[in-house]
Design a protein around this motif. Structure first.
Motif, PDB file in Angstrom:
ATOM      1  N   MET A   1      11.717   9.630   5.309  1.00 38.93           N
ATOM      2  CA  MET A   1      10.406  10.242   5.214  1.00 38.93           C
ATOM      3  C   MET A   1      10.485  11.632   5.831  1.00 38.93           C
ATOM      4  SD  MET A   1       6.721   9.162   6.761  1.00 38.93           S
ATOM      5  CE  MET A   1       6.777   7.623   5.960  1.00 38.93           C
ATOM      6  N   ASP A   2       9.986  12.614   5.092  1.00 43.51           N
ATOM      7  CA  ASP A   2      10.020  13.978   5.595  1.00 43.51           C
ATOM      8  C   ASP A   2       8.605  14.453   5.933  1.00 43.51           C
ATOM      9  OD1 ASP A   2       8.834  14.539   3.161  1.00 43.51           O
ATOM     10  OD2 ASP A   2      10.576  15.544   2.311  1.00 43.51           O
ATOM     11  N   LEU A   3       8.493  15.722   6.290  1.00 43.57           N
ATOM     12  CA  LEU A   3       7.210  16.305   6.698  1.00 43.57           C
ATOM     13  C   LEU A   3       6.180  16.243   5.573  1.00 43.57           C
ATOM     14  CD1 LEU A   3       5.651  17.754   8.919  1.00 43.57           C
ATOM     15  CD2 LEU A   3       6.571  19.914   8.070  1.00 43.57           C
ATOM     16  N   ILE A   4       6.612  16.474   4.347  1.00 44.54           N
ATOM     17  CA  ILE A   4       5.671  16.427   3.211  1.00 44.54           C
ATOM     18  C   ILE A   4       5.149  15.004   3.009  1.00 44.54           C
ATOM     19  CG2 ILE A   4       5.460  16.702   0.710  1.00 44.54           C
ATOM     20  CD1 ILE A   4       7.321  19.118   0.946  1.00 44.54           C
ATOM     21  N   ASP A   5       6.016  14.001   3.143  1.00 41.91           N
ATOM     22  CA  ASP A   5       5.554  12.610   3.040  1.00 41.91           C
ATOM     23  C   ASP A   5       4.499  12.318   4.101  1.00 41.91           C
ATOM     24  OD1 ASP A   5       7.184  11.955   0.880  1.00 41.91           O
ATOM     25  OD2 ASP A   5       8.812  11.239   2.159  1.00 41.91           O
ATOM     26  N   ARG A   6       4.745  12.778   5.320  1.00 43.30           N
ATOM     27  CA  ARG A   6       3.772  12.549   6.399  1.00 43.30           C
ATOM     28  C   ARG A   6       2.449  13.239   6.097  1.00 43.30           C
ATOM     29  NH1 ARG A   6       5.456   9.973  10.770  1.00 43.30           N
ATOM     30  NH2 ARG A   6       7.665   9.734  11.119  1.00 43.30           N
ATOM     31  N   LYS A   7       2.501  14.468   5.600  1.00 44.09           N
ATOM     32  CA  LYS A   7       1.272  15.181   5.225  1.00 44.09           C
ATOM     33  C   LYS A   7       0.538  14.418   4.126  1.00 44.09           C
ATOM     34  CE  LYS A   7       2.601  19.971   6.192  1.00 44.09           C
ATOM     35  NZ  LYS A   7       2.902  21.284   5.577  1.00 44.09           N
ATOM     36  N   LEU A   8       1.296  13.938   3.162  1.00 36.62           N
ATOM     37  CA  LEU A   8       0.698  13.195   2.056  1.00 36.62           C
ATOM     38  C   LEU A   8       0.039  11.908   2.548  1.00 36.62           C
ATOM     39  CD1 LEU A   8       0.186  13.075  -0.940  1.00 36.62           C
ATOM     40  CD2 LEU A   8       2.480  12.167  -1.265  1.00 36.62           C
ATOM     41  N   LEU A   9       0.692  11.194   3.446  1.00 36.07           N
ATOM     42  CA  LEU A   9       0.094   9.979   4.018  1.00 36.07           C
ATOM     43  C   LEU A   9      -1.178  10.305   4.794  1.00 36.07           C
ATOM     44  CD1 LEU A   9       3.270   8.034   5.187  1.00 36.07           C
ATOM     45  CD2 LEU A   9       1.750   7.465   3.268  1.00 36.07           C
ATOM     46  N   ARG A  10      -1.170  11.411   5.549  1.00 37.44           N
ATOM     47  CA  ARG A  10      -2.388  11.822   6.274  1.00 37.44           C
ATOM     48  C   ARG A  10      -3.525  12.082   5.297  1.00 37.44           C
ATOM     49  NH1 ARG A  10       0.988  14.427  10.102  1.00 37.44           N
ATOM     50  NH2 ARG A  10       1.054  16.331   8.879  1.00 37.44           N
ATOM     51  N   GLU A  11      -3.222  12.807   4.226  1.00 38.70           N
ATOM     52  CA  GLU A  11      -4.246  13.120   3.225  1.00 38.70           C
ATOM     53  C   GLU A  11      -4.769  11.856   2.542  1.00 38.70           C
ATOM     54  OE1 GLU A  11      -5.737  16.054   2.587  1.00 38.70           O
ATOM     55  OE2 GLU A  11      -4.567  16.917   4.222  1.00 38.70           O
ATOM     56  N   LEU A  12      -3.880  10.938   2.213  1.00 35.87           N
ATOM     57  CA  LEU A  12      -4.301   9.686   1.583  1.00 35.87           C
ATOM     58  C   LEU A  12      -5.181   8.864   2.515  1.00 35.87           C
ATOM     59  CD1 LEU A  12      -1.020   8.700  -0.253  1.00 35.87           C
ATOM     60  CD2 LEU A  12      -3.232   9.159  -1.342  1.00 35.87           C
ATOM     61  N   GLN A  13      -4.871   8.871   3.817  1.00 37.47           N
ATOM     62  CA  GLN A  13      -5.704   8.143   4.781  1.00 37.47           C
ATOM     63  C   GLN A  13      -7.103   8.738   4.858  1.00 37.47           C
ATOM     64  OE1 GLN A  13      -3.174   6.076   8.218  1.00 37.47           O
ATOM     65  NE2 GLN A  13      -3.262   8.266   8.442  1.00 37.47           N
ATOM     66  N   LEU A  14      -7.216  10.044   4.701  1.00 39.59           N
ATOM     67  CA  LEU A  14      -8.530  10.692   4.755  1.00 39.59           C
ATOM     68  C   LEU A  14      -9.373  10.357   3.535  1.00 39.59           C
ATOM     69  CD1 LEU A  14      -7.541  14.223   6.096  1.00 39.59           C
ATOM     70  CD2 LEU A  14      -8.755  12.407   7.340  1.00 39.59           C
ATOM     71  N   ASP A  15      -8.743  10.398   2.360  1.00 46.46           N
ATOM     72  CA  ASP A  15      -9.471  10.107   1.119  1.00 46.46           C
ATOM     73  C   ASP A  15      -8.469   9.851  -0.002  1.00 46.46           C
ATOM     74  OD1 ASP A  15     -11.126   9.895  -1.072  1.00 46.46           O
ATOM     75  OD2 ASP A  15     -11.976  11.907  -0.894  1.00 46.46           O
ATOM     76  N   SER A  16      -8.250   8.603  -0.315  1.00 47.90           N
ATOM     77  CA  SER A  16      -7.268   8.254  -1.346  1.00 47.90           C
ATOM     78  C   SER A  16      -7.851   8.317  -2.754  1.00 47.90           C
ATOM     79  CB  SER A  16      -6.694   6.862  -1.083  1.00 47.90           C
ATOM     80  OG  SER A  16      -7.711   5.891  -1.168  1.00 47.90           O
ATOM     81  N   ARG A  17      -9.120   8.663  -2.874  1.00 44.78           N
ATOM     82  CA  ARG A  17      -9.737   8.749  -4.202  1.00 44.78           C
ATOM     83  C   ARG A  17      -9.498  10.101  -4.865  1.00 44.78           C
ATOM     84  NH1 ARG A  17     -15.692   6.569  -4.594  1.00 44.78           N
ATOM     85  NH2 ARG A  17     -15.543   8.328  -5.979  1.00 44.78           N
ATOM     86  N   ARG A  18      -9.002  11.056  -4.122  1.00 46.66           N
ATOM     87  CA  ARG A  18      -8.753  12.377  -4.702  1.00 46.66           C
ATOM     88  C   ARG A  18      -7.665  12.287  -5.766  1.00 46.66           C
ATOM     89  NH1 ARG A  18      -7.695  15.794   0.551  1.00 46.66           N
ATOM     90  NH2 ARG A  18      -6.940  13.770   1.227  1.00 46.66           N
ATOM     91  N   SER A  19      -7.744  13.166  -6.721  1.00 52.12           N
ATOM     92  CA  SER A  19      -6.749  13.168  -7.797  1.00 52.12           C
ATOM     93  C   SER A  19      -5.387  13.569  -7.243  1.00 52.12           C
ATOM     94  CB  SER A  19      -7.167  14.153  -8.892  1.00 52.12           C
ATOM     95  OG  SER A  19      -7.037  15.491  -8.426  1.00 52.12           O
ATOM     96  N   VAL A  20      -4.358  13.227  -7.992  1.00 58.17           N
ATOM     97  CA  VAL A  20      -3.001  13.592  -7.607  1.00 58.17           C
ATOM     98  C   VAL A  20      -2.865  15.112  -7.543  1.00 58.17           C
ATOM     99  CG1 VAL A  20      -0.578  13.437  -8.285  1.00 58.17           C
ATOM    100  CG2 VAL A  20      -2.058  11.451  -8.537  1.00 58.17           C
ATOM    101  N   GLN A  21      -3.566  15.806  -8.422  1.00 56.77           N
ATOM    102  CA  GLN A  21      -3.523  17.277  -8.409  1.00 56.77           C
ATOM    103  C   GLN A  21      -4.101  17.818  -7.105  1.00 56.77           C
ATOM    104  OE1 GLN A  21      -2.290  19.568 -10.835  1.00 56.77           O
ATOM    105  NE2 GLN A  21      -2.550  20.892  -9.053  1.00 56.77           N
ATOM    106  N   VAL A  22      -5.246  17.303  -6.683  1.00 55.22           N
ATOM    107  CA  VAL A  22      -5.875  17.762  -5.438  1.00 55.22           C
ATOM    108  C   VAL A  22      -5.009  17.406  -4.239  1.00 55.22           C
ATOM    109  CG1 VAL A  22      -7.898  17.454  -3.943  1.00 55.22           C
ATOM    110  CG2 VAL A  22      -8.199  17.717  -6.407  1.00 55.22           C
ATOM    111  N   LEU A  23      -4.470  16.197  -4.222  1.00 57.20           N
ATOM    112  CA  LEU A  23      -3.571  15.802  -3.130  1.00 57.20           C
ATOM    113  C   LEU A  23      -2.326  16.687  -3.103  1.00 57.20           C
ATOM    114  CD1 LEU A  23      -3.804  11.924  -3.458  1.00 57.20           C
ATOM    115  CD2 LEU A  23      -4.534  13.276  -1.490  1.00 57.20           C
TER     116      LEU A  23
END
Length: 150
Positions: A1-23
């Motif tokens: 797991m790298d820094l981008i994966d961690r950022k992505l997990l943080r974003e998903l925890q905040l709101d996983s309903r956002r589109s893949v483009q927005v994430l």
């Protein structure tokens, strides 16, 4: 797991309903690269599920209790029987096996005092191996976090 994966997990925890483009935009990836990363995190078990967080009070659950349970024995059979039985009670939102004074701590929701009395009787009379129950009423939730620190 790298820094981008961690950022992505943080974003998903905040709101996983956002589109893949927005994430993807939020973490600096294209939509297709973001989708591949999410799929890889799911496949690796870092993401176990996606859920909707409901408002308990709007659904009529105005009371929350933390219930400490002591069992008659620590034998594997008693622990297993208790855990199987408590898993069948919908008002029990969480059940934790503890090290300390109590064998288990349950987090339960109830609609009112009568609902709690019914649940309390069910816990003490119908759950196998229960020796004692100590209930604590939550007055107000000060902090409730569903996400993990990343």
């Amino acid at each position: 797991m790298d820094l981008i994966d961690r950022k992505l997990l943080r974003e998903l925890q905040l709101d996983s309903r956002r589109s893949v483009q927005v994430l993807g935009d939020a973490v600096g990836l294209s939509a297709s690269a973001c989708h591949r990363r999410i799929r890889a995190l799911e496949d690796a078990g870092f993401i176990s599920s996606y859920v909707a967080k409901l408002d308990a009070s709007r659904l009529g659950y105005t009371m929350q209790f933390f219930i400490e349970v002591g069992l008659t024995s620590q034998s594997e059979g008693v622990l297993e029987a208790f855990e199987l039985a408590v898993a069948e009670i919908p008002e029990v939102l969480e059940c934790h096996l503890m090290a300390g004074q109590s064998d288990y701590i349950l987090r339960v929701v109830c609609r009112d005092h009568e609902d709690f009395e019914r649940l309390h009787r069910r816990l003490s009379a119908q759950l196998p191996g229960v020796a004692r129950i100590h209930s604590n009423l939550s007055i107000r939730t000060v902090k409730a976090r569903t996400g993990l620190p990343l």
